[in-house]
Design a protein around this motif. Structure first.
Motif, PDB file in Angstrom:
ATOM      1  N   VAL A 191       0.836  -1.206   0.000  1.00  0.00           N
ATOM      2  CA  VAL A 191       0.000   0.000   0.000  1.00  0.00           C
ATOM      3  C   VAL A 191       0.869   1.253   0.000  1.00  0.00           C
ATOM      4  O   VAL A 191       0.667   2.176  -0.799  1.00  0.00           O
ATOM      5  CB  VAL A 191      -0.944   0.013   1.222  1.00  0.00           C
ATOM      6  N   ILE A 192       1.841   1.291   0.889  1.00  0.00           N
ATOM      7  CA  ILE A 192       2.686   2.488   0.982  1.00  0.00           C
ATOM      8  C   ILE A 192       3.548   2.633  -0.267  1.00  0.00           C
ATOM      9  O   ILE A 192       3.737   3.748  -0.778  1.00  0.00           O
ATOM     10  CB  ILE A 192       3.549   2.441   2.257  1.00  0.00           C
ATOM     11  N   ASP A 193       4.069   1.540  -0.800  1.00  0.00           N
ATOM     12  CA  ASP A 193       4.857   1.624  -2.037  1.00  0.00           C
ATOM     13  C   ASP A 193       4.006   2.154  -3.187  1.00  0.00           C
ATOM     14  O   ASP A 193       4.485   2.944  -4.013  1.00  0.00           O
ATOM     15  CB  ASP A 193       5.426   0.251  -2.401  1.00  0.00           C
ATOM     16  N   ALA A 194       2.755   1.719  -3.247  1.00  0.00           N
ATOM     17  CA  ALA A 194       1.862   2.224  -4.298  1.00  0.00           C
ATOM     18  C   ALA A 194       1.520   3.684  -4.050  1.00  0.00           C
ATOM     19  O   ALA A 194       1.544   4.512  -4.974  1.00  0.00           O
ATOM     20  CB  ALA A 194       0.585   1.379  -4.349  1.00  0.00           C
ATOM     21  N   ALA A 195       1.217   4.028  -2.796  1.00  0.00           N
ATOM     22  CA  ALA A 195       0.794   5.395  -2.471  1.00  0.00           C
ATOM     23  C   ALA A 195       1.908   6.405  -2.720  1.00  0.00           C
ATOM     24  O   ALA A 195       1.646   7.538  -3.151  1.00  0.00           O
ATOM     25  CB  ALA A 195       0.341   5.460  -1.014  1.00  0.00           C
ATOM     26  N   ARG A 196       3.155   6.017  -2.490  1.00  0.00           N
ATOM     27  CA  ARG A 196       4.272   6.947  -2.672  1.00  0.00           C
ATOM     28  C   ARG A 196       4.455   7.345  -4.140  1.00  0.00           C
ATOM     29  O   ARG A 196       5.093   8.358  -4.431  1.00  0.00           O
ATOM     30  CB  ARG A 196       5.575   6.326  -2.155  1.00  0.00           C
ATOM     31  N   ARG A 197       3.886   6.567  -5.048  1.00  0.00           N
ATOM     32  CA  ARG A 197       4.060   6.853  -6.472  1.00  0.00           C
ATOM     33  C   ARG A 197       2.803   7.438  -7.114  1.00  0.00           C
ATOM     34  O   ARG A 197       2.746   7.618  -8.317  1.00  0.00           O
ATOM     35  CB  ARG A 197       4.472   5.568  -7.200  1.00  0.00           C
ATOM     36  N   ARG A 198       1.777   7.734  -6.289  1.00  0.00           N
ATOM     37  CA  ARG A 198       0.549   8.336  -6.805  1.00  0.00           C
ATOM     38  C   ARG A 198       0.502   9.812  -6.440  1.00  0.00           C
ATOM     39  O   ARG A 198       1.097  10.238  -5.446  1.00  0.00           O
ATOM     40  CB  ARG A 198      -0.697   7.640  -6.245  1.00  0.00           C
ATOM     41  N   THR A 199      -0.239  10.578  -7.237  1.00  0.00           N
ATOM     42  CA  THR A 199      -0.395  12.012  -6.963  1.00  0.00           C
ATOM     43  C   THR A 199      -1.843  12.396  -6.715  1.00  0.00           C
ATOM     44  O   THR A 199      -2.126  13.551  -6.406  1.00  0.00           O
ATOM     45  CB  THR A 199       0.148  12.843  -8.146  1.00  0.00           C
ATOM     46  N   ASP A 200      -2.771  11.443  -6.855  1.00  0.00           N
ATOM     47  CA  ASP A 200      -4.187  11.708  -6.637  1.00  0.00           C
ATOM     48  C   ASP A 200      -4.534  11.358  -5.183  1.00  0.00           C
ATOM     49  O   ASP A 200      -4.445  10.194  -4.785  1.00  0.00           O
ATOM     50  CB  ASP A 200      -5.035  10.881  -7.609  1.00  0.00           C
ATOM     51  N   GLU A 201      -4.936  12.360  -4.403  1.00  0.00           N
ATOM     52  CA  GLU A 201      -5.209  12.128  -2.984  1.00  0.00           C
ATOM     53  C   GLU A 201      -6.340  11.131  -2.765  1.00  0.00           C
ATOM     54  O   GLU A 201      -6.295  10.320  -1.834  1.00  0.00           O
ATOM     55  CB  GLU A 201      -5.538  13.452  -2.298  1.00  0.00           C
ATOM     56  N   ASP A 202      -7.372  11.196  -3.616  1.00  0.00           N
ATOM     57  CA  ASP A 202      -8.496  10.269  -3.457  1.00  0.00           C
ATOM     58  C   ASP A 202      -8.070   8.827  -3.706  1.00  0.00           C
ATOM     59  O   ASP A 202      -8.529   7.908  -3.023  1.00  0.00           O
ATOM     60  CB  ASP A 202      -9.638  10.655  -4.398  1.00  0.00           C
TER      61      ASP A 202
END
Length: 314
Positions: A140-151
């Motif tokens: 989850v954190i690895d995926a989240a660190r590479r996203r720019t959409d807060e939702d």
């Protein structure tokens, strides 16, 4: 090795029909044969440098994942969105590449559809099918660190917690290990989840309640009457005055069964003397000031009447 037997040797293939060129050569397949078969119009293709796909058609997702892990070599671990898919999470954006983790000292670089991340905190992988994947909190954190959409980030993290794939504490621990790079948005998304919110809409509601100036409360806690009979689990609960706030979406009430459940829940609120405010998720963003006014008015109504004999779970 007898000619042809390498194509079925499980030691050479990772996933269906994906194999290292070096492994083919070590098994006795001449390099010129590999080159000829991988030439345009041939029966094979080079899926990525040093990785051969033993057919000429389009690679499947499984073959791309297998090729990525072969590229990463020993102890390579699938993480990010593809890992979350393997774990069974559903509310995910479409993955753009295959994200793998390798030991920090390994000299492997990103190429083609594979994003390689070298790490000193290589997780102990879980096997999903025949693929080694990072545990849910790390993925989850690895995926989240590479996203720019807060939702998108909020949705991923909320689903992981809501469906009990992991806890907010485990997500916080992974964020602490991840350092600072790419963690600002995930840290922001985690705050309402730590408070008890379990969706993007509830996170929006959490931020709005913080703006309201009203006393703090509890998110997603079961409420019982004086006899210990369950009433409901409101999205937000102010125990001081027995006030419930429900963020009720059209999607949640799409079926007749869901609608009946909501009507029955509201009837239990009324019977118990609980003041409840229902708000559509979309209004939290399109009409925040109106919702704030409704919140304050409902709060005053609850405060000005005798508190009913109800209690939240400890």
């Amino acid at each position: 090795m007898q000619r042809g037997t390498w194509s079925t040797d499980p030691q050479l293939i990772h996933g269906p029909m994906v194999v290292r060129a070096a492994a083919l050569i070590a098994a006795g397949v001449p390099g010129r044969t590999i080159s000829r078969r991988c030439a345009p119009g041939g029966p094979w293709q080079r899926l990525m440098p040093g990785i051969v796909l033993l057919h000429s058609g389009e690679a499947t997702d499984e073959q791309r994942l297998g090729a990525a892990l072969l590229h990463g070599r020993e102890n390579a671990t699938l993480t990010g969105l593809w890992a979350l898919r393997r774990h069974g999470l559903e509310r995910l954006p479409p993955p753009q590449d295959v994200h793998i983790l390798v030991p920090a000292e390994r000299r492997v670089t990103s190429t083609g559809f594979v994003h390689v991340e070298r790490t000193r905190h290589l997780p102990r992988p879980h096997l999903r099918g025949d693929l080694p994947v990072a545990p849910v909190p790390r993925a989850v954190i690895d995926a989240a660190r590479r996203r720019t959409d807060e939702d998108e980030i909020q949705t991923m993290m909320a689903e992981a917690v809501q469906r009990r794939f992991c806890t907010t504490d485990l997500l916080a621990r992974e964020l602490d290990q991840a350092g600072r790079t790419g963690t600002a948005l995930p840290r922001k998304a985690l705050v309402p989840l730590l408070a008890g919110a379990r969706s993007v809409a509830e996170a929006d509601a959490w931020h709005l309640w913080r703006r309201s100036g009203l006393p703090p409360g509890h998110w997603n806690v079961p409420i019982f009457d004086a006899n210990g009979i369950y009433i409901a689990t409101p999205d937000f609960w102010c125990d001081e005055i027995a006030f419930a706030w429900e963020i009720d979406s059209y999607r949640h009430h799409a079926s007749l069964e869901d609608h009946r459940a909501t009507v029955a829940r509201n009837a239990r609120y009324v019977a118990a003397g609980i003041v409840v405010l229902q708000t559509l998720p979309s209004r939290l963003r399109t009409e925040p000031e109106l919702v704030l006014g409704e919140l304050r008015a409902a709060f005053r109504t609850a405060r000005d009447r005798p508190r009913p004999n109800v209690k939240r779970a400890a």
